[in-house]
Design an enzyme around this catalytic site. Structure first.
Site, PDB file in Angstrom:
ATOM      1  N   ASP A  53       0.819  -1.206   0.000  1.00 43.56           N
ATOM      2  CA  ASP A  53       0.000   0.000   0.000  1.00 43.56           C
ATOM      3  C   ASP A  53       0.857   1.262   0.000  1.00 43.56           C
ATOM      4  OD1 ASP A  53      -2.347  -1.478   0.085  1.00 43.56           O
ATOM      5  OD2 ASP A  53      -2.505  -1.397   2.278  1.00 43.56           O
ATOM      6  N   TYR A 111       6.427 -10.228   6.402  1.00 44.80           N
ATOM      7  CA  TYR A 111       6.446  -8.788   6.666  1.00 44.80           C
ATOM      8  C   TYR A 111       7.073  -8.534   8.031  1.00 44.80           C
ATOM      9  CZ  TYR A 111       3.257  -7.575   2.817  1.00 44.80           C
ATOM     10  OH  TYR A 111       2.695  -7.367   1.578  1.00 44.80           O
TER      11      TYR A 111
END
Length: 243
Positions: A53, A111
């Site tokens: 994002d 992540y």
């Protein structure tokens, strides 16, 4: 025609995410595609392993593309790095088999989220700030609840009727590192903004504002009456892609 794999790192602060967008909106994918097309004199379309994002960074993003150009790949990577902004680097470029696809061939994505407990002018581009001392023991207890296959709709921006809601988390743990509190989480796939929603909820637990039992109910049911908020994008890194 040959298939190329690119390993990429970037500071996502000034980009509207990975995925190309129409017009002049700067994205990582769009920036690399434009320069690759310029260098090779052919239209190039990249496939990325993860669609980060706006404001999210990558230590290892993997992209694949098909090229007619026979340019030596070390030269291609060097040419790209000479033209790219300093916030995007091509770390490696290799020839792979034609059936390789950066997204669909990936088996695991990892992540990391970096949290500072107090504000830092030097680290604010690459951390989220808790503005509080955190109980990492409670947060680690909550992280253990995430491991396994669950419906993570409560922790995402996906539509409630989205058909693909389940993700298999293989590991999730918090630890302290160089003065930061860091989450590392690995899964076969992630829903949109899933990591940032999970981080915010676990930080609330670390501040004593969200009971671990309520968090567990949210993970197990896939629903929540709790007001969900996404942690800032600045602290999130796409860390590693597994194949």
């Amino acid at each position: 025609m040959r298939t190329i794999r690119l390993d990429i790192e970037y500071d996502g602060t000034d980009f509207a995410g990975w995925q190309r967008q129409s017009g002049t909106i700067p994205t990582v994918q769009g920036t690399i595609e434009k320069l690759l097309s310029q260098i090779t004199q052919e239209e190039v379309l990249l496939n990325g392993a993860g669609r980060t994002d706006k404001g999210v960074h990558a230590r290892q993003q993997v992209a694949s593309c098909a090229l007619h150009s026979s340019m030596e790949l070390s030269r291609l990577a060097h040419s790209l790095n000479c033209l790219l902004p300093p916030t995007i680097r091509i770390c490696n470029a290799v020839h792979v088999t034609d059936d390789f696809h950066a997204r669909f061939s990936a088996t695991e994505r990892t992540y990391r989220y970096f949290v500072s407990e107090t504000p830092s002018a030097l680290c604010n581009r690459f951390t989220g700030c808790a503005n509080a001392l955190l109980d990492v023991g409670v947060m680690q207890q909550m992280a253990a609840m995430v491991v396994g296959e669950h419906d993570f709709t409560a922790f995402s921006r996906e539509e409630r009727d989205s058909p693909a809601k389940r993700c298999k988390v293989t590991s999730c743990r918090w630890h302290r590192l160089h003065g930061m509190v860091v989450l590392q989480i690995s899964a076969n796939r992630f829903l949109r903004s899933m990591v940032r929603y999970l981080v915010h909820a676990m930080l609330q637990g670390g501040k004593g504002r969200l009971a671990p039992t309520l968090f567990q109910d949210m993970v197990e049911s896939g629903t929540s009456s709790y007001r969900m908020v996404a942690a800032p994008a600045s602290g999130l890194f796409l860390w590693r892609i597994g194949y």
